[in-house]
Design a protein around this motif. Structure first.
Motif, PDB file in Angstrom:
ATOM      1  N   VAL A   1      75.553  80.933  16.723  1.00  0.00           N
ATOM      2  CA  VAL A   1      75.685  79.479  16.855  1.00  0.00           C
ATOM      3  C   VAL A   1      75.586  79.075  18.326  1.00  0.00           C
ATOM      4  O   VAL A   1      74.877  78.123  18.687  1.00  0.00           O
ATOM      5  CB  VAL A   1      77.019  78.989  16.248  1.00  0.00           C
ATOM      6  N   ASP A   2      76.273  79.816  19.199  1.00  0.00           N
ATOM      7  CA  ASP A   2      76.323  79.452  20.617  1.00  0.00           C
ATOM      8  C   ASP A   2      74.953  79.478  21.270  1.00  0.00           C
ATOM      9  O   ASP A   2      74.642  78.628  22.115  1.00  0.00           O
ATOM     10  CB  ASP A   2      77.263  80.394  21.373  1.00  0.00           C
ATOM     11  N   ARG A   3      74.121  80.441  20.924  1.00  0.00           N
ATOM     12  CA  ARG A   3      72.841  80.531  21.619  1.00  0.00           C
ATOM     13  C   ARG A   3      71.885  79.403  21.235  1.00  0.00           C
ATOM     14  O   ARG A   3      70.948  79.105  21.964  1.00  0.00           O
ATOM     15  CB  ARG A   3      72.192  81.902  21.412  1.00  0.00           C
ATOM     16  N   LEU A   4      72.146  78.752  20.110  1.00  0.00           N
ATOM     17  CA  LEU A   4      71.389  77.552  19.754  1.00  0.00           C
ATOM     18  C   LEU A   4      72.007  76.318  20.401  1.00  0.00           C
ATOM     19  O   LEU A   4      71.308  75.472  20.966  1.00  0.00           O
ATOM     20  CB  LEU A   4      71.347  77.390  18.234  1.00  0.00           C
ATOM     21  N   MET A   5      73.318  76.228  20.353  1.00  0.00           N
ATOM     22  CA  MET A   5      74.002  75.069  20.917  1.00  0.00           C
ATOM     23  C   MET A   5      73.829  74.986  22.437  1.00  0.00           C
ATOM     24  O   MET A   5      73.888  73.899  23.019  1.00  0.00           O
ATOM     25  CB  MET A   5      75.486  75.147  20.572  1.00  0.00           C
ATOM     26  N   GLU A   6      73.573  76.122  23.076  1.00  0.00           N
ATOM     27  CA  GLU A   6      73.415  76.125  24.527  1.00  0.00           C
ATOM     28  C   GLU A   6      72.219  75.274  24.960  1.00  0.00           C
ATOM     29  O   GLU A   6      72.157  74.822  26.107  1.00  0.00           O
ATOM     30  CB  GLU A   6      73.249  77.558  25.027  1.00  0.00           C
ATOM     31  N   TRP A   7      71.294  75.056  24.054  1.00  0.00           N
ATOM     32  CA  TRP A   7      70.144  74.214  24.379  1.00  0.00           C
ATOM     33  C   TRP A   7      70.579  72.812  24.801  1.00  0.00           C
ATOM     34  O   TRP A   7      69.918  72.161  25.610  1.00  0.00           O
ATOM     35  CB  TRP A   7      69.222  74.151  23.171  1.00  0.00           C
ATOM     36  N   LEU A   8      71.703  72.336  24.283  1.00  0.00           N
ATOM     37  CA  LEU A   8      72.196  71.007  24.642  1.00  0.00           C
ATOM     38  C   LEU A   8      72.650  70.947  26.093  1.00  0.00           C
ATOM     39  O   LEU A   8      72.583  69.887  26.731  1.00  0.00           O
ATOM     40  CB  LEU A   8      73.340  70.598  23.711  1.00  0.00           C
ATOM     41  N   LEU A   9      73.109  72.078  26.631  1.00  0.00           N
ATOM     42  CA  LEU A   9      73.426  72.135  28.058  1.00  0.00           C
ATOM     43  C   LEU A   9      72.152  72.121  28.892  1.00  0.00           C
ATOM     44  O   LEU A   9      72.075  71.470  29.933  1.00  0.00           O
ATOM     45  CB  LEU A   9      74.226  73.400  28.368  1.00  0.00           C
ATOM     46  N   VAL A  10      71.149  72.848  28.427  1.00  0.00           N
ATOM     47  CA  VAL A  10      69.889  72.932  29.163  1.00  0.00           C
ATOM     48  C   VAL A  10      69.224  71.561  29.267  1.00  0.00           C
ATOM     49  O   VAL A  10      68.733  71.169  30.330  1.00  0.00           O
ATOM     50  CB  VAL A  10      68.936  73.937  28.480  1.00  0.00           C
ATOM     51  N   THR A  11      69.214  70.829  28.172  1.00  0.00           N
ATOM     52  CA  THR A  11      68.545  69.524  28.153  1.00  0.00           C
ATOM     53  C   THR A  11      69.390  68.421  28.778  1.00  0.00           C
ATOM     54  O   THR A  11      68.897  67.310  28.992  1.00  0.00           O
ATOM     55  CB  THR A  11      68.207  69.119  26.710  1.00  0.00           C
ATOM     56  N   GLY A  12      70.661  68.695  29.054  1.00  0.00           N
ATOM     57  CA  GLY A  12      71.531  67.677  29.632  1.00  0.00           C
ATOM     58  C   GLY A  12      72.175  66.773  28.608  1.00  0.00           C
ATOM     59  O   GLY A  12      72.826  65.779  28.966  1.00  0.00           O
ATOM     60  N   ASP A  13      72.038  67.102  27.328  1.00  0.00           N
ATOM     61  CA  ASP A  13      72.663  66.275  26.286  1.00  0.00           C
ATOM     62  C   ASP A  13      74.145  66.586  26.112  1.00  0.00           C
ATOM     63  O   ASP A  13      74.874  65.814  25.484  1.00  0.00           O
ATOM     64  CB  ASP A  13      71.932  66.474  24.949  1.00  0.00           C
ATOM     65  N   PHE A  14      74.603  67.703  26.633  1.00  0.00           N
ATOM     66  CA  PHE A  14      76.028  68.010  26.660  1.00  0.00           C
ATOM     67  C   PHE A  14      76.445  68.038  28.124  1.00  0.00           C
ATOM     68  O   PHE A  14      76.170  68.984  28.855  1.00  0.00           O
ATOM     69  CB  PHE A  14      76.303  69.363  25.996  1.00  0.00           C
ATOM     70  N   VAL A  15      77.071  66.967  28.568  1.00  0.00           N
ATOM     71  CA  VAL A  15      77.508  66.831  29.962  1.00  0.00           C
ATOM     72  C   VAL A  15      78.986  67.209  30.038  1.00  0.00           C
ATOM     73  O   VAL A  15      79.818  66.671  29.296  1.00  0.00           O
ATOM     74  CB  VAL A  15      77.291  65.393  30.469  1.00  0.00           C
ATOM     75  N   LEU A  16      79.303  68.129  30.919  1.00  0.00           N
ATOM     76  CA  LEU A  16      80.677  68.599  31.032  1.00  0.00           C
ATOM     77  C   LEU A  16      81.588  67.482  31.524  1.00  0.00           C
ATOM     78  O   LEU A  16      81.200  66.678  32.379  1.00  0.00           O
ATOM     79  CB  LEU A  16      80.746  69.771  32.006  1.00  0.00           C
TER      80      LEU A  16
ATOM     81  N   GLN B   1      89.721  63.032  27.505  1.00  0.00           N
ATOM     82  CA  GLN B   1      88.342  62.908  27.955  1.00  0.00           C
ATOM     83  C   GLN B   1      87.431  63.859  27.186  1.00  0.00           C
ATOM     84  O   GLN B   1      86.312  63.493  26.788  1.00  0.00           O
ATOM     85  CB  GLN B   1      88.263  63.215  29.451  1.00  0.00           C
ATOM     86  N   LEU B   2      87.922  65.070  26.947  1.00  0.00           N
ATOM     87  CA  LEU B   2      87.110  66.071  26.258  1.00  0.00           C
ATOM     88  C   LEU B   2      86.853  65.691  24.812  1.00  0.00           C
ATOM     89  O   LEU B   2      85.737  65.847  24.302  1.00  0.00           O
ATOM     90  CB  LEU B   2      87.803  67.437  26.338  1.00  0.00           C
ATOM     91  N   ASP B   3      87.875  65.175  24.138  1.00  0.00           N
ATOM     92  CA  ASP B   3      87.694  64.772  22.742  1.00  0.00           C
ATOM     93  C   ASP B   3      86.604  63.716  22.613  1.00  0.00           C
ATOM     94  O   ASP B   3      85.772  63.769  21.700  1.00  0.00           O
ATOM     95  CB  ASP B   3      89.010  64.239  22.172  1.00  0.00           C
ATOM     96  N   ALA B   4      86.604  62.755  23.517  1.00  0.00           N
ATOM     97  CA  ALA B   4      85.582  61.703  23.475  1.00  0.00           C
ATOM     98  C   ALA B   4      84.195  62.271  23.754  1.00  0.00           C
ATOM     99  O   ALA B   4      83.205  61.900  23.111  1.00  0.00           O
ATOM    100  CB  ALA B   4      85.919  60.611  24.497  1.00  0.00           C
ATOM    101  N   THR B   5      84.115  63.213  24.709  1.00  0.00           N
ATOM    102  CA  THR B   5      82.829  63.831  25.043  1.00  0.00           C
ATOM    103  C   THR B   5      82.277  64.626  23.874  1.00  0.00           C
ATOM    104  O   THR B   5      81.096  64.495  23.507  1.00  0.00           O
ATOM    105  CB  THR B   5      82.992  64.756  26.271  1.00  0.00           C
ATOM    106  N   LEU B   6      83.123  65.448  23.266  1.00  0.00           N
ATOM    107  CA  LEU B   6      82.670  66.282  22.150  1.00  0.00           C
ATOM    108  C   LEU B   6      82.273  65.433  20.954  1.00  0.00           C
ATOM    109  O   LEU B   6      81.283  65.724  20.270  1.00  0.00           O
ATOM    110  CB  LEU B   6      83.761  67.287  21.765  1.00  0.00           C
ATOM    111  N   ASP B   7      83.028  64.390  20.698  1.00  0.00           N
ATOM    112  CA  ASP B   7      82.710  63.516  19.568  1.00  0.00           C
ATOM    113  C   ASP B   7      81.349  62.849  19.756  1.00  0.00           C
ATOM    114  O   ASP B   7      80.548  62.748  18.817  1.00  0.00           O
ATOM    115  CB  ASP B   7      83.797  62.451  19.413  1.00  0.00           C
ATOM    116  N   ALA B   8      81.071  62.428  21.000  1.00  0.00           N
ATOM    117  CA  ALA B   8      79.784  61.791  21.277  1.00  0.00           C
ATOM    118  C   ALA B   8      78.628  62.778  21.097  1.00  0.00           C
ATOM    119  O   ALA B   8      77.566  62.418  20.566  1.00  0.00           O
ATOM    120  CB  ALA B   8      79.783  61.225  22.696  1.00  0.00           C
ATOM    121  N   VAL B   9      78.828  64.015  21.504  1.00  0.00           N
ATOM    122  CA  VAL B   9      77.772  65.019  21.343  1.00  0.00           C
ATOM    123  C   VAL B   9      77.548  65.336  19.874  1.00  0.00           C
ATOM    124  O   VAL B   9      76.404  65.432  19.409  1.00  0.00           O
ATOM    125  CB  VAL B   9      78.125  66.301  22.124  1.00  0.00           C
TER     126      VAL B   9
END
Length: 502
Positions: A199-214, A239-247
């Motif tokens: 699962v993680d190696r697919l989800m990591e794509w969201l970090l690469v594209t900038g769709d998951f902002v820390l 802050q994290l809950d709101a970020t994760l929910d948006a993603v």
């Protein structure tokens, strides 16, 4: 070619799932794909050489509790040593003959040099790219398609056999029921963890594209209270809950799972994956902070503080963004500037292409890179006064315990750090590596001040790519800190300390 996805960050998903695990290809020797100093002279700089000696056996170590600007460091003409990344890539053949060529084929490349060119930030060759996200994810998944038991690739199977995934982890493949049954005792121990990896190696794509902002911003709690991930997550939870929910609700998430050709996992599975990815991304800056804090570095000194990351490679520098080390800044409110210099022969080219060096500004972190060997960098840049002497040196997974060749490669740097009494922190993947690395440092007469489990280790499991049923490991799981020389601990006492549950 028109219509292809030719951006170089297409490879970052492959970096996380292949390139990281090149470090794990040899039993008991992780760190292979890092970039240690390669030198024929195993010695400290000329001005501070002295012979190291075996320590007496009577003394035990003292254990202690443990907005970003990108700038460049002038590149010297030091000749880089052999690439440990290349050695790691071709070591894939040891377990799965033909695997390295399969990887290049699926990435539309003809050689490792073409792959390395793209990873280092160079211009892709004309054939590199994918027509659509679906093709990209499919070809990346194809590079995992070999029998986990007999190591057969698709091209080596008879017409009556076909590779099928384990239905539980969706990670490893088998060429038939016989191999799957034979491998079950080994696979059963790691199946659940490998499910997370898949699962993680697919989800990591969201970090690469900038769709998951820390999540970022000043810490609302005192830094002394945040001692590890539990308190960090508690501090950031709103802050994290709101970020994760948006993603989770975002279009990028929907597009991702529509492109990978498998059912979308439940929201709690995806949220847990995002949290693991977050710890993986922040582990390095927060581990730097751990070293600064535990070794008593004064980050409020006039002129700011300098940290050298030695043996750095594309893992630390490829696609590194300006804000990636903001969390380190927030860990030390009131600091007068932090300069983090990555030094290694495999620094990504794009990391060096930045604005000119500027003075440290209070409250900021500057990132810069130097392509070359650390002991050369020291003599040419530090000893001449062009670059500030480091307040802390960090090596992420140096791997010098792995073989005599790697030990010889790292010896000039280890002796330099010992003789100049530079506060140093190294990280390792496992308890086994911790014990082996401690013994080497003791034999080098270093003064070990602390070692143990890293409270900011990555929580993202990493599998051994060509040996998928080997126990997954975690980035920077353990740390060792040393300062100068004269730690004298014999082998028996060391084993007692380590076996006592460090």
């Amino acid at each position: 070619m028109k219509g292809q996805l030719q951006v170089s960050h297409n490879l970052d998903l492959r970096r996380s799932s292949i390139h990281f695990t090149w470090k794990n290809e040899q039993e008991g020797s992780r760190g292979l794909s890092r970039s240690p100093d390669i030198s024929g002279q195993a010695m400290a700089p000329r001005s501070r050489r002295r012979r190291h000696k075996k320590p007496p056996s009577s003394v035990t170590p003292m254990v202690v509790t443990p907005p970003t600007v990108v700038t460049s460091v002038p590149v010297t003409l030091s000749k880089p040593g052999p690439s440990i990344d290349a050695l790691g890539f071709f070591s894939l053949e040891n377990n799965v003959p033909g695997l390295s060529q399969l990887i290049l084929q699926k990435l539309n490349m003809k050689s490792y040099e073409e792959y390395k060119l793209v990873v280092d930030g160079g211009t892709p060759v004309s054939g590199f790219g994918f027509r659509c996200p679906q093709e990209m994810f499919q070809k990346m998944e194809d590079t995992f398609r070999f029998c986990a038991y007999c190591r057969a690739l698709p091209s080596g199977l008879s017409d009556s056999k076909v590779l099928r995934q384990c239905k539980r982890c969706r990670n490893v493949y088998y060429c038939g029921p016989e191999c799957q049954r034979s491998d079950q005792p080994a696979h059963r121990r790691v199946c659940q963890e490998l499910r997370l990896v898949a699962v993680d190696r697919l989800m990591e794509w969201l970090l690469v594209t900038g769709d998951f902002v820390l999540p970022s911003g000043p810490w609302p709690w005192l830094a002394e209270v945040v001692q590890g991930w539990d308190t960090w997550f508690s501090m950031r939870h709103l802050q994290l809950d709101a970020t994760l929910d948006a993603v989770l609700r975002g279009h990028a998430m929907t597009t991702l799972w529509a492109s990978v050709g498998r059912p979308r996992p439940d929201p709690d599975v995806l949220q847990s994956s995002l949290k693991r990815l977050l710890t993986d991304a922040l582990s390095r800056p927060l581990t730097l902070g751990l070293g600064l804090r535990a070794l008593g570095i004064d980050v409020r000194k006039i002129g700011g503080s300098t940290v050298h990351v030695v043996g750095a490679s594309h893992v630390e520098t490829f696609l590194t963004r300006p804000g990636d080390y903001d969390e380190l800044s927030y860990m030390f409110p009131g600091h007068l500037g932090l300069h983090v210099i990555m030094v290694g022969v495999d620094i990504a080219a794009g990391f060096l292409q930045s604005t000119s060096t500027s003075p440290l500004e209070p409250g900021t972190v500057q990132l810069s890179g130097h392509k070359g060997l650390y002991h050369d960098f020291w003599e040419e840049q530090v000893e001449t006064g062009q670059i500030a002497r480091p307040d802390l040196v960090v090596a992420f997974h140096p791997g010098f315990h792995a073989s005599p060749d790697l030990m010889e490669a790292w010896l000039p740097t280890l002796l330099l750090l010992r003789d100049y009494e530079i506060p140093t922190l190294i990280t390792v993947y496992s308890h086994q590596e911790l014990a082996a690395s401690l013994q080497i440092l003791v034999d080098l007469d270093t003064h070990i001040t602390a070692y143990g489990a890293n409270p900011f280790a990555s929580l993202k499991p990493e599998q051994v790519y060509s040996n998928p049923n080997k126990q997954p490991v975690y980035c920077s799981a353990y740390y060792i800190m040393f300062l100068g020389s004269s730690c004298q601990l014999d082998k028996r006492q060391l084993e007692e300390k380590v076996d006592g549950g460090v």
